[in-house]
Each structure stands twice: as C-alpha cells, then as structure tokens.
Design a protein around this motif. Structure first.
Motif, PDB file in Angstrom:
ATOM      1  N   LYS A  58      -8.224  -1.458  -3.738  1.00  0.00           N
ATOM      2  CA  LYS A  58      -7.518  -0.762  -4.821  1.00  0.00           C
ATOM      3  C   LYS A  58      -6.874  -1.741  -5.791  1.00  0.00           C
ATOM      4  N   PHE A  59      -6.555  -2.956  -5.320  1.00  0.00           N
ATOM      5  CA  PHE A  59      -5.906  -3.896  -6.213  1.00  0.00           C
ATOM      6  C   PHE A  59      -6.891  -4.618  -7.116  1.00  0.00           C
ATOM      7  N   LEU A  60      -8.143  -4.669  -6.747  1.00  0.00           N
ATOM      8  CA  LEU A  60      -9.130  -5.323  -7.613  1.00  0.00           C
ATOM      9  C   LEU A  60      -9.195  -4.668  -8.995  1.00  0.00           C
ATOM     10  N   VAL A  80       2.086  -5.714 -10.145  1.00  0.00           N
ATOM     11  CA  VAL A  80       1.019  -4.796 -10.566  1.00  0.00           C
ATOM     12  C   VAL A  80       1.572  -3.719 -11.480  1.00  0.00           C
ATOM     13  N   TYR A  81       2.733  -3.155 -11.128  1.00  0.00           N
ATOM     14  CA  TYR A  81       3.354  -2.127 -11.958  1.00  0.00           C
ATOM     15  C   TYR A  81       3.615  -2.635 -13.380  1.00  0.00           C
ATOM     16  N   GLY A 127       0.804  -1.214   0.000  1.00  0.00           N
ATOM     17  CA  GLY A 127       0.000   0.000   0.000  1.00  0.00           C
ATOM     18  C   GLY A 127       0.831   1.254   0.000  1.00  0.00           C
ATOM     19  N   ASN A 128       1.981   1.223   0.683  1.00  0.00           N
ATOM     20  CA  ASN A 128       2.828   2.410   0.741  1.00  0.00           C
ATOM     21  C   ASN A 128       3.659   2.578  -0.518  1.00  0.00           C
ATOM     22  N   ALA A 146      -8.188   5.066  -7.570  1.00  0.00           N
ATOM     23  CA  ALA A 146      -7.085   5.949  -7.198  1.00  0.00           C
ATOM     24  C   ALA A 146      -7.319   6.573  -5.829  1.00  0.00           C
ATOM     25  N   LEU A 147      -8.566   6.955  -5.563  1.00  0.00           N
ATOM     26  CA  LEU A 147      -8.883   7.573  -4.273  1.00  0.00           C
ATOM     27  C   LEU A 147      -8.672   6.576  -3.137  1.00  0.00           C
ATOM     28  N   VAL A 148      -9.141   5.351  -3.326  1.00  0.00           N
ATOM     29  CA  VAL A 148      -8.935   4.309  -2.318  1.00  0.00           C
ATOM     30  C   VAL A 148      -7.442   4.043  -2.133  1.00  0.00           C
ATOM     31  N   SER A 149      -6.711   4.018  -3.246  1.00  0.00           N
ATOM     32  CA  SER A 149      -5.272   3.777  -3.193  1.00  0.00           C
ATOM     33  C   SER A 149      -4.570   4.846  -2.377  1.00  0.00           C
TER      34      SER A 149
END
Length: 470
Positions: free
Chosen positions: A187-189, A266-267, A50-51, A311-314
């Motif tokens: 956010k990962f979904l 993910v990246y 997350g960070n 993005a907001l959740v992230s």
C-alpha cells in the motif's frame, strides 16, 4: 527505548512494570510453536503504520481542501501531538512491556476499574471500526469487481473482507506479521509514488488560496484539524501488542515513534503532492483525489483503478492489524480476572476467543448496516468510536503523569524528568483535543457505552472477590 539517564546506585529504581499480586509477566512460549513468532522491529513498525493509515488517506486531501493550504498547518500541529503521544507510549512500554498497553498502564496507576474502562473502550473501538473498515472497503472493491449493485452481494463482500484477516490471525502471529509486512509495503508503494513523484509535477498555481474560507486563521486550523484529528488513531498498536514483540522494552517505543513518523511523512507529503497536482477548484469537488493526482501526473484514466487497489490493500492490512489488537486488550484484562476467562486462552500466540468474538460482533454489525439502511445506528456507532478510542489515551497519559508526580518514576537526571513530564502533559492535551473533536453527540453516546461496561465490571469483580475469599 533506552533510558540514558544516570541511575542512582544507592537505591534501586522502582520498576513500574512489576505486576500486582497474583499477576505475572507476559511470557508466551512462542518458541515451542512454529506458527507463533514474536514481532521484530520492522513488523512492529508496520503494525503501527498500517493501523494508523487505513483507507481514509485516499479522501483526506479533498476533505481539507475547502479550508485551503492552511490545513497543512493543522497537519503539522497534529503530527507534533501524535509524536508526543507515541513517545509517552514508548516510555510506558519501557517500564511495563506486557500485552495490553493502555489497560496495563491505567490499571497499574489507578486500579482495576480504570484498567477495565481502558480495555472495554478499546475493545468497542476495534470491533466497530473493523465493521466500518470492511463496509468502506467494499466501495473500493466495487471499482475492480462489481459488488455494490445488490446489498446482499455487498454485504457478503464486506463479511469476506473481515473473515480473511481473521483467518490470518487464527493461523498464528507468524502469519499476522507476514500479512502486515506485505500489506504495508504494497500500500505504501503507490502512496509514496504520489507523495514523491508528485513533487516533480508540482505546480504552485494548483494550490489555491492559503485560507480559502471566511474563518480566521485559528478557526481554519481548528476546523481542518477536526477532520484530521483521528488520522493518527493507532499509535498505541505496538504497546497493545507488547507481549508479542521481541525485546519490547527496546522495540515498542522505537516502533511506535518510527511508525508514527512514517505515517506522518506519507500524510503530509501525499496531501501536499495532491494539492500541487490537482487544481484547487477540482480538488474541492473530488471524490478520488489520489486518482485525480495520478491521472494529472501520468495522463490517462487508470488512476482510479490503481488507487482502488492501493486503498483495498491498505484497508485489508488495517483489518489484519486491528483484528489482532481487538483480542489483546481483553486478553490482558481476562488474565487479571476483569474479562471472562475465555478471552485469556491463546493458540499459536493469538487470543483466539477474542478474535472470534470480535469477528462475530463486527459481522453482525455489518449485516445490520446493510439491513437497516442509511437511517440505522451503524453510523452512530462509528461516531461513538471516535470517543471510545481516546479514553485509553487519556488514561495512559494520566498514568504517566501520576507515575512521574508521585515519585514512582525512574531515578533519572532532572532534565529527563522534566522532559517526560512535558511530553506527558502535551500528550494528555492532545488526547483531550481528540475528545473535543469527537463532538457532543459522540461523547454523550460514548459515555453510555462505557456505563454498559460497568455492569460487566461489577459481575467480573464480584466473581474475582468470591474466588479470592474461598
């Protein structure tokens, strides 16, 4: 991480995690407070992931598209460097599993001053980054709720986005972990939907040229790497919060490596999927590449809303995690008399003073951003954090090299000693690359910030000396 080497039974291996005189290991009474709970491996891994992944991933594909698909090579090189750094943090945490991470390692190797510089620079990074994250999150919030039409409405929204994660932190580590786990999953979904779903809509005709600019291959990789270099900041998250992790000698290293690998996956897949679903000429000019990818995959125009929510959740998840970390390094330094003692107070497993001071400073910087306008120093401060974030990395990796070279390493097979030395050297080189990528202005101004901290160190060291001689 477990050490599988053969330890000599005739002479016990020195414990590099042993505190200096007057110190003690981090043993918080989490079990006596229902609001405090140590993080297990899943939450610690989510903290790292997350960070590392804030909101920048949603713009990265468009940022590197002008260089062509050769930018994926830069991603692979950076991923290898980040994994080396993650492994070094895992080894260091195995030796010394106390809260503070780079601060603890630098102080154990080089003394109080180096430890203070690690804590001071890391603390600056966290609260300035929190302000930047909140301001950036307002842009995504505006897609859902119009808040950016007036600067004070936008400012209030940014302050609220900072306050909510702070309240979760003040409620206790139990709630910090819960928020981090939920935010990471949510956010990962959508990110994984694009990353894996995009492979079914992949069209190689969209990729564009391998090298889109006039630079040489090495120049193109270096130029795209300069943009991507800071995508992996946050690999130290589990090490900094080691005192809050269950069985830290085992779990901190695992969480650091798993979190970094998860973020890298993910990246890389996300960027590749966007490259393959959005035409190159459109991607170069895109301001919302993941939205364009979703629209290309499923049709319609709802991609912008979906990506804005993700993005907001992230960013809220990143704010939650960084708020916790912002209090941990000062907490460790305060316990050793190198930060004001108020930072050492804990409630519900959280250093509350550190959280409150961080939120206040980040909020003041946020207000300044909206009052000073585009010519303010806010952008300069954000640039400075690209340097201050790497100072603890350099000190921590240098500490590992010192431990190994001075014979203080654990007595393991020569092959493992060589392995650790190579990893430490590569991680140090990666950290130097991060510093170089920050640019001359950031390094110059960042050094000035470090020198301001020298005044605080002088005052705290003098107080510590007076107390010791009484």
């Amino acid at each position: 991480m477990h050490d599988t080497g053969t330890v000599s039974s005739s002479a016990p291996a020195p414990d590099l995690g042993e505190p200096r005189t007057g110190e003690h290991h981090d043993a918080e009474p989490h079990g006596s407070d229902k609001h405090a709970r140590r993080f297990g491996l899943p939450v610690a891994t989510c903290l790292v992931m997350g960070n590392i992944i804030g909101g920048g991933i949603f713009l990265l594909p468009a940022s590197v598209a002008p260089f062509g698909t050769i930018s994926l090579v830069a991603f692979a090189v950076l991923t290898a460097g980040a994994i080396c750094l993650a492994l070094v943090f895992g080894r260091l945490a195995h030796r010394d599993p106390r809260t503070g991470g780079p601060y603890v390692y630098a102080r154990a190797a080089f003394g109080d001053f180096a430890g203070f510089l690690a804590a001071w620079s890391y603390w600056i990074t966290t609260w300035v980054s929190n302000a930047a994250l909140a301001v950036a999150a307002v842009g995504y919030l505006d897609v859902l709720i119009p808040v950016a039409d007036h600067k004070w409405t936008a400012c209030l929204a940014a302050l609220t986005l900072q306050l909510l994660p702070a309240l979760a932190n003040l409620a206790g580590t139990r709630y910090v972990g819960a928020v981090q786990l939920v935010a990471t999953v949510l956010k990962f979904l959508p990110l994984l939907l694009v990353a894996f779903g995009g492979l079914f809509f992949f069209d190689s005709a969209n990729l564009g040229p391998f090298r889109a600019g006039d630079e040489s291959p090495v120049g193109a990789v270096s130029a795209s790497a300069a943009i991507l270099l800071f995508s992996y900041l946050g690999v130290e998250s589990a090490a900094v919060s080691a005192g809050e992790v269950r069985d830290p000698r085992r779990n901190v290293g695992r969480a650091t490596v798993l979190g970094t690998l998860g973020a890298a996956l993910v990246y890389l897949l996300g960027t590749l999927a966007v490259f393959g679903t959005v035409a190159h000429d459109k991607l170069v000019a895109s301001s919302a590449p993941f939205s364009d990818a979703v629209n290309a995959m499923f049709g319609g125009s709802w991609g912008g809303t979906a990506v804005a929510i993700a993005a907001l959740v992230s960013m809220v998840g990143a704010l939650n995690g960084w708020t916790l970390l912002s209090a941990q390094a000062p907490y460790a330094a305060a316990r050793d008399g190198l930060f004001p003692s108020a930072f050492a107070r804990k409630r519900r497993g959280v250093p509350t003073v550190g959280v409150v001071v961080t939120v206040v400073l980040a909020s003041l910087l946020t207000v300044y951003n909206y009052t000073a306008g585009p010519a303010g120093v806010f952008e300069v401060l954000v640039l400075v954090t690209t340097f201050t974030a790497t100072v603890p990395y350099l000190l921590a990796t240098a500490a590992q090299i010192y431990f190994l070279a001075s014979g203080q390493g654990e007595r393991v097979h020569r092959g493992q000693l060589v392995r650790d030395a190579v990893l430490a050297a590569l991680a140090f080189g990666f950290s130097m690359w991060l510093v170089a990528g920050a640019g001359y202005a950031a390094v110059y101004q960042g050094v000035l910030f470090l020198f301001v901290g020298v005044l605080l160190y002088a005052w705290m060291a003098a107080r510590k000396q007076r107390t010791a001689t009484r």
